[in-house]
Enzyme design. Structure first.
Site, short mmCIF file in Angstrom:
data_model
loop_
_atom_site.label_atom_id
_atom_site.label_comp_id
_atom_site.label_asym_id
_atom_site.label_seq_id
_atom_site.Cartn_x
_atom_site.Cartn_y
_atom_site.Cartn_z
N ARG A 44 0.85 -1.21 0.00
CA ARG A 44 0.00 0.00 0.00
C ARG A 44 0.88 1.25 0.00
NH1 ARG A 44 -2.97 -3.48 3.51
NH2 ARG A 44 -2.00 -2.56 5.35
N LYS A 134 -11.26 15.08 5.59
CA LYS A 134 -12.43 14.58 4.85
C LYS A 134 -13.26 13.65 5.71
CE LYS A 134 -13.23 10.95 1.89
NZ LYS A 134 -12.97 10.05 0.77
N GLU A 175 -18.57 15.76 2.76
CA GLU A 175 -18.95 14.88 1.65
C GLU A 175 -20.22 14.07 1.96
OE1 GLU A 175 -15.99 11.95 0.51
OE2 GLU A 175 -17.17 11.31 -1.21
N LYS A 217 -18.04 18.39 -0.97
CA LYS A 217 -17.71 17.33 -1.93
C LYS A 217 -18.99 16.58 -2.29
CE LYS A 217 -14.64 13.36 -2.65
NZ LYS A 217 -13.26 12.91 -2.50
P1 13P Z 1 -14.38 8.35 -5.94
O1 13P Z 1 -14.02 9.52 -6.81
O2 13P Z 1 -13.69 7.07 -6.34
O3 13P Z 1 -15.85 8.22 -5.74
O4 13P Z 1 -13.76 8.63 -4.51
C1 13P Z 1 -13.80 9.89 -4.01
C2 13P Z 1 -13.81 9.82 -2.55
O5 13P Z 1 -12.95 10.34 -1.90
C3 13P Z 1 -14.91 9.09 -1.90
O6 13P Z 1 -14.92 9.36 -0.54
#
Ligand code: 13P
Length: 325
Positions: A44, A134, A175, A217
């Site tokens: 990873r 995030k 998000e 987001k």
């Molecule tokens: P994706 O663009 O693959 O949906 O991932 C963005 C992301 O950070 C989801 O939490």
């Protein structure tokens, strides 16, 4: 301009976007396994080092979101990932939620956890070089879902998270992802996205979150992946921007979209089409995960001989999204 607003503006600046490389250990491991790589802490790390050392990444990427494991790992020359990113002019973000778990009372829906101890974790991350964070909430469209309970619990957690981040000096990426999974129409996605965003901004206001110090987001407004409906690029762009205009205050400096399972090319086309719907009160950029790094992972497949080719593919995707802005 407040310190938080300054960071948010940097995240959205110069037509750049954000790269989400913060897959949990479980998700990253299964993505590595799919391309034939044994998932270990080291594999990873090597894969994430490939991403961040892509030449000229900072021309199109303003920030990289890391998971806790990567945040504490080092690139080959001994610098930590946050130190390395800082040295190349990219902001470090940290995913601080601890995952979406089954919601009691509506077990097919999810509630994102991670508020316990968050104040202390934010302080640690700031000390070690993070500037933004995030938290991803997941909303499922289905028969009878989303429930009011799932929406309310998730926007509450997002607002509590955002407040704690701002208190500690991190810009929260907020998000609320309405999932593409399902056979629902674009109209239904729009209806649910509108309801979720409206409730989210009420809750952010209640919790006294400084709106000029967040980055939203959102999902794009698309038809469910199993619906068979194929709206045009122009339709998705128009529906997404109209939904955002109805719900997102102009004091929010900008939005960085997730890709959510769209193909890399289509996600880029949607982003480009939205830019043309001027005048927009906020910046619109990308914060893609799969749509940015998916093709690079497929190219690399754990073979060091493919490293340069994988970085080239990532640089192309990043440049295409930069151009779309
Ligand atoms: P994706 O663009 O693959 O949906 O991932 C963005 C992301 O950070 C989801 O939490």
């Amino acid at each position: 301009m407040s310190a938080l607003n300054k960071i948010a503006r940097t995240m959205l600046s110069n037509r750049r976007g954000i790269l989400a490389a913060d897959e949990s250990i479980g998700t990253m491991s299964s993505r590595l396994e799919k391309v034939g790589v044994k998932p270990t802490e080291e594999s990873r790390r090597v894969y994430r080092e490939l991403i961040v050392t892509t030449p000229r990444l900072s021309e199109s990427i303003s920030g990289v979101i890391l998971a806790d494991e990567t945040f504490h790992q080092k690139v080959s020359d001994g610098r930590t990932f946050p130190q390395f990113l800082d040295d190349i002019g990219i902001l470090t973000g940290i995913k601080v939620d601890t995952g979406a778990k089954s919601l009691a009372g509506s077990p097919e829906e999810k509630i994102t956890e991670g508020l316990d101890g968050l104040r202390e974790r934010v302080a640690d991350y700031v000390r070690l070089g993070a500037t933004f964070a995030k938290w991803r909430a997941v909303i499922t469209i289905g028969e009878g879902t989303p429930s009011d309970a799932a929406v309310r619990a998730n926007v509450h957690a997002l607002a509590r998270y955002a407040g704690l981040c701002q208190e500690g000096g991190l810009v929260p990426i907020v998000e609320p992802e309405v999932l593409m999974d399902g056979d629902h129409s674009l109209a239904r996605c729009r209806e649910v996205t509108t309801a979720v965003l409206a409730e989210l901004f009420e809750e952010l206001d209640l919790m006294r979150v400084q709106l000029d110090g967040i980055v939203l987001k959102p999902n794009m407004v698309v038809a469910g992946s199993g619906s068979g409906e194929q709206p045009s690029v122009a339709d998705v762009a128009a529906a997404t921007v109209e939904t955002l205009r109805e719900t997102v205050p102009a004091s929010v400096p900008g939005m960085a979209f997730l890709s959510g399972g769209q193909s890399p090319e289509v996600a880029t086309q949607h982003l480009g089409a939205m830019q043309k719907l001027d005048p927009l009160p906020w910046e619109l950029t990308f914060s893609f995960g799969r749509a940015l790094v998916g093709p690079a992972l497929e190219t690399w497949r754990g073979d060091e001989g493919n490293r340069a080719a994988a970085q080239k593919v990532l640089a192309e995707r990043a440049a295409a999204n930069f151009a779309a802005r």
